[in-house]
Design a protein around this motif. Sequence first.
Motif, PDB file in Angstrom:
ATOM      1  N   THR A   1       0.836  -1.201   0.000  1.00  0.00           N
ATOM      2  CA  THR A   1       0.000   0.000   0.000  1.00  0.00           C
ATOM      3  C   THR A   1       0.868   1.247   0.000  1.00  0.00           C
ATOM      4  O   THR A   1       0.591   2.210  -0.718  1.00  0.00           O
ATOM      5  CB  THR A   1      -0.949  -0.016   1.224  1.00  0.00           C
TER       6      THR A   1
ATOM      7  N   LEU B   1       1.106   4.189  -2.936  1.00  0.00           N
ATOM      8  CA  LEU B   1       0.957   5.619  -2.667  1.00  0.00           C
ATOM      9  C   LEU B   1       2.157   6.382  -3.213  1.00  0.00           C
ATOM     10  O   LEU B   1       1.994   7.451  -3.821  1.00  0.00           O
ATOM     11  CB  LEU B   1       0.793   5.875  -1.165  1.00  0.00           C
TER      12      LEU B   1
ATOM     13  N   GLU C   1       1.778   6.842  -6.833  1.00  0.00           N
ATOM     14  CA  GLU C   1       0.817   7.918  -7.103  1.00  0.00           C
ATOM     15  C   GLU C   1       1.482   9.282  -6.922  1.00  0.00           C
ATOM     16  O   GLU C   1       1.248  10.202  -7.709  1.00  0.00           O
ATOM     17  CB  GLU C   1      -0.394   7.816  -6.172  1.00  0.00           C
TER      18      GLU C   1
ATOM     19  N   ARG D   1      -8.504   8.602  -1.127  1.00  0.00           N
ATOM     20  CA  ARG D   1      -8.667   7.196  -0.749  1.00  0.00           C
ATOM     21  C   ARG D   1      -7.317   6.523  -0.491  1.00  0.00           C
ATOM     22  O   ARG D   1      -7.156   5.780   0.474  1.00  0.00           O
ATOM     23  CB  ARG D   1      -9.431   6.460  -1.841  1.00  0.00           C
ATOM     24  N   SER D   2      -6.333   6.759  -1.360  1.00  0.00           N
ATOM     25  CA  SER D   2      -5.031   6.112  -1.162  1.00  0.00           C
ATOM     26  C   SER D   2      -4.334   6.653   0.089  1.00  0.00           C
ATOM     27  O   SER D   2      -3.670   5.892   0.806  1.00  0.00           O
ATOM     28  CB  SER D   2      -4.153   6.261  -2.398  1.00  0.00           C
TER      29      SER D   2
ATOM     30  N   ARG E   1      -6.112   4.969   2.990  1.00  0.00           N
ATOM     31  CA  ARG E   1      -5.734   3.552   3.068  1.00  0.00           C
ATOM     32  C   ARG E   1      -4.341   3.420   3.698  1.00  0.00           C
ATOM     33  O   ARG E   1      -4.134   2.592   4.588  1.00  0.00           O
ATOM     34  CB  ARG E   1      -5.767   2.921   1.682  1.00  0.00           C
TER      35      ARG E   1
END
Length: 183
Positions: free
Chosen positions: A35, A39, A42, A51-52, A55
Amino acid sequence: MTGRPHGPEAAVVFDERLRMVPADGPAYRLAAARTGRALEEERRRGAVTVRSLRRAGTCRLVLRELTAARELFSEAAVLAARLGDVRGEAAALIGLGDAYRYGEDHPEAEPCYRKALRLAHESCPELVDFALQHLAQFRMDTGDPDTAEKLLIEALELRQAKGDPELIAATERALERCESLRG
């Protein structure tokens, strides 16, 4: 947490204080690392989402990396506000409140929950029960089971109206904890 857990969040259980903990620590750390890498990708693309961030914040929260969790939830709340994503902002504020509460830094938690509850009442009623539940858990942690119980009863009524058995059960567990605190 809002909604059903996704990704590594699906591998959590709740301890006696109703705080998220990994069901399988090593497996959770691997999923959380994935995760985190997603990120960072991104960020490299300049396409970070609320959202990321949430999370990744949840992963850090579960792993008790509370400073990182607070930074991620704060960033998510700011981004959501800038985008006009009231639902995302409210959810990020609930996560931020939890990141303070898990660290026993109670004074910082309540304003997060209160703002999330206000936003939910104003713009996203589907989150009111979540904001109430988390505010109630904060109240239990600060030794106020009577206020917590009132908040939980309100949350339970909303969850019963939703008809979601998992949410109902979570609130019923919280009510049981309230009762045990009075013990």
